[in-house]
Design a protein around this motif. Sequence first.
Motif, short mmCIF file in Angstrom:
data_model
loop_
_atom_site.label_atom_id
_atom_site.label_comp_id
_atom_site.label_asym_id
_atom_site.label_seq_id
_atom_site.Cartn_x
_atom_site.Cartn_y
_atom_site.Cartn_z
N TRP A 23 0.83 -1.30 -0.12
CA TRP A 23 0.01 0.10 0.05
C TRP A 23 0.91 1.25 -0.03
CZ3 TRP A 23 -5.06 -0.48 -0.75
CH2 TRP A 23 -5.66 -1.58 -0.53
N TRP A 275 -9.15 -2.58 -5.63
CA TRP A 275 -8.47 -1.75 -4.40
C TRP A 275 -9.21 -1.26 -3.53
CZ3 TRP A 275 -3.68 -3.11 -3.62
CH2 TRP A 275 -2.78 -3.42 -4.57
N SER A 279 -9.26 -2.47 0.57
CA SER A 279 -8.83 -1.54 1.66
C SER A 279 -9.67 -1.66 2.65
CB SER A 279 -8.76 -0.31 0.94
OG SER A 279 -9.97 0.25 0.89
#
Length: 289
Positions: A23, A275, A279
């Motif tokens: 990340w 994504w 997350s």
Amino acid sequence: MLDSPSFKRGDNSPALWSGQLNWPQPDGNKYDRGHAVVLGGPVAATGAARLSARTALRGGAGLVSIACDPSALMVYAVACEAVMTKPLRDADAFAALIADPRVTGVLMGPAAGVNDRTRALVLAALEAGKACVLDADALSVFEGGPDALFGAITAPTILTPHEGEFARLFGAITDREADAVVAAQKSGAVMVLKGRDTVIAAPDGRVVINKNASEWLATAGSGDVLAGLCVSLLAQGMPAFEAACAATWMHAEAAYLFGPGLIAEDLPDQLPRVWQGLSLGHNGFNVHG
């Protein structure tokens, strides 16, 4: 086949690899997220590399370059925006380009051509010790002499064959899972044997089956997108097996998020949604299949 403390023979899911994702950090820069180089095809066949390169950016790589023959430079330069273009003529120039320590992953094969040039560039990248993804023509070019390829693999490497390409290097498939494990052990590379249920196998015997694929993924260019995701995650520093598992799952999830009517060009632009879901933590993300 062997089990490891972290992986058991079974289905692919974010629980296996989400902890390895790179990340972005508040104080980071693009090189912290890796520089992937994609080998471009000739002037009449640039689409595959462009798909792979765009996917590599959407997959999180901080920098992506396409290395191409000068004759194709104008096509790539006009078609690409954030992706950089690097003209080169031969294996020596390619080796010089990827010698930069900031180059952390190399993808070769999509529409590269089954010819001596492709073979020489693949061997140059492997001999440079770069983490590599080999797809399509980068595999077929070693038909009849696969040991030259296997003997050059020393760094983390992912092979992404469909069944026809697999057979050219390893023989006819009789049991997809068992054959993928044997091929990984023989080649020293992580094997991504593509299909309705893609098999991801490591040389140490770990094997995972990806079952969240959409039938809409059966479309031209889908494999180029998967290869771009693999090199993106590999360039970001993920171990090869985890990168292959993550790329395969994210590729399939992007297809589900788009839905019917999917073509390969649609996949990279679904990755931000993938994504975003990741997350939140894989326990809160909808895993299909």
